[in-house]
Design an enzyme around this catalytic site. Sequence first.
Site, PDB file in Angstrom:
ATOM      1  CG  MET A  30     115.535 -65.601  55.105  1.00 60.76           C
ATOM      2  SD  MET A  30     116.357 -64.428  56.182  1.00 60.76           S
ATOM      3  CE  MET A  30     115.026 -63.989  57.266  1.00 60.76           C
ATOM      4  N   GLY A  36     102.167 -69.229  53.283  1.00 55.18           N
ATOM      5  CA  GLY A  36     102.490 -68.036  52.493  1.00 55.18           C
ATOM      6  C   GLY A  36     103.609 -68.326  51.505  1.00 55.18           C
ATOM      7  CG  HIS A  37     107.608 -69.265  52.858  1.00 53.70           C
ATOM      8  ND1 HIS A  37     107.488 -69.494  54.202  1.00 53.70           N
ATOM      9  CD2 HIS A  37     108.478 -68.242  52.722  1.00 53.70           C
ATOM     10  CE1 HIS A  37     108.252 -68.644  54.864  1.00 53.70           C
ATOM     11  NE2 HIS A  37     108.856 -67.866  53.996  1.00 53.70           N
ATOM     12  N   GLY A 154     106.958 -61.916  48.548  1.00 52.56           N
ATOM     13  CA  GLY A 154     105.668 -61.703  49.207  1.00 52.56           C
ATOM     14  C   GLY A 154     105.392 -60.220  49.414  1.00 52.56           C
ATOM     15  CD  GLN A 155     101.099 -56.284  48.472  1.00 53.36           C
ATOM     16  OE1 GLN A 155     100.919 -56.636  47.318  1.00 53.36           O
ATOM     17  NE2 GLN A 155     101.049 -55.044  48.862  1.00 53.36           N
ATOM     18  CB  SER A 192     105.383 -63.640  59.778  1.00 56.10           C
ATOM     19  OG  SER A 192     106.711 -63.467  60.227  1.00 56.10           O
ATOM     20  NE  ARG A 194     112.212 -61.853  62.458  1.00 56.72           N
ATOM     21  CZ  ARG A 194     112.759 -61.490  61.304  1.00 56.72           C
ATOM     22  NH1 ARG A 194     111.996 -61.164  60.273  1.00 56.72           N
ATOM     23  NH2 ARG A 194     114.078 -61.458  61.169  1.00 56.72           N
TER      24      ARG A 194
HETATM   25  O1  PAF Z   1     112.141 -62.188  52.611  1.00 56.69           O
HETATM   26  C1  PAF Z   1     113.038 -62.982  52.970  1.00 56.69           C
HETATM   27  O2  PAF Z   1     112.777 -64.098  53.457  1.00 56.69           O
HETATM   28  C2  PAF Z   1     114.488 -62.579  52.822  1.00 56.69           C
HETATM   29  O3  PAF Z   1     114.662 -61.218  53.065  1.00 56.69           O
HETATM   30  C3  PAF Z   1     115.113 -62.983  51.463  1.00 56.69           C
HETATM   31  C4  PAF Z   1     114.433 -62.264  50.324  1.00 56.69           C
HETATM   32  C5  PAF Z   1     114.995 -64.481  51.287  1.00 56.69           C
HETATM   33  C6  PAF Z   1     116.600 -62.604  51.442  1.00 56.69           C
HETATM   34  O4  PAF Z   1     117.311 -63.259  52.437  1.00 56.69           O
END
Ligand code: PAF
Length: 286
Positions: A30, A36-37, A154-155, A192, A194
């Site tokens: 998102m 992490g990403h 991610g875990q 995160s 957030r």
């Molecule tokens: O983990 C996330 O960022 C979201 O839930 C995902 C898997 C991209 C789906 O919108």
Amino acid sequence: MQIVSSPAAMQRLAQKWQRAGTRIGFVPTMGYLHAGHLSLVQRARQAAGSRGKIVVSIYVNPTQFAPTEDLANYPRDLKRDLKLCRAAGVDVVFTPGDAAMYAGKAEGIYSTFVAEEKLSQRMEGATRPTHFRGVTTVVAKLFNLVQPDMAVFGQKDFQQAAVIKRMVADLNFPVKIIVAPTLREADGLAMSSRNKYLDAEQRAQAVILYHALQAASAAVQTKSISAARLKTDLQEFITAAPAARLDYVEFFDPETLVPAARVKRGTQMALAVFFGRTRLIDNARL
Ligand code: PAF
């Protein structure tokens, strides 16, 4: 690096790659990317090989947010995300808009959703009843558009990964699901998007989630403890951080997500804690 925003164009590109036998590794996100990403991108690259193509989707999916949640405020910084993706060797960033992803929704025509009905009910699903239906719907749509051979999650979102694995098995998606480890800040807080919502005081106290996982893990290394008793102890442990309000703490089997009556080494623990309006989650195998 290519930036594709049309779902039809993304699907055409993926079909072309599939016809050529090119492996496609996919990281759905998102946006508001952090290390992490990027570790998920590296994992996808490793799995798809140097000749494979890596697609990252950046899409804040409205159907997984309840009307009371943070959809409008969810942090966004596409320019920075694109820079990070380019540096990480991503081949395509897929950035669809709502009108294209959910064509007909505004007119009330859109009416198909994908729902997993068992693993999605507790924990995140209990607090956020429509959340997983939104996640499985958008991930199913993204899989149809990106046609990945493998997708990395991610875990940190342990239950999400379990629900998606179930969906992939139940609906016969030809996609290998890879779950990559949680990356943490220096003090242990799980990375995160957030975390950005936290003020300085909340940020300092947010490490309580990690400390709770560590405390529970230490407590069960040599003996088992009743889940009810450990929940009470952890509730108390977490209120030591005055800004924290425990949403849930659960102990369960890591494969089936069936709640554990007794907690022992190997039991999975997950918890969600509010700091003001910000809700953080974390989990670990004890
Ligand atoms: O983990 C996330 O960022 C979201 O839930 C995902 C898997 C991209 C789906 O919108």
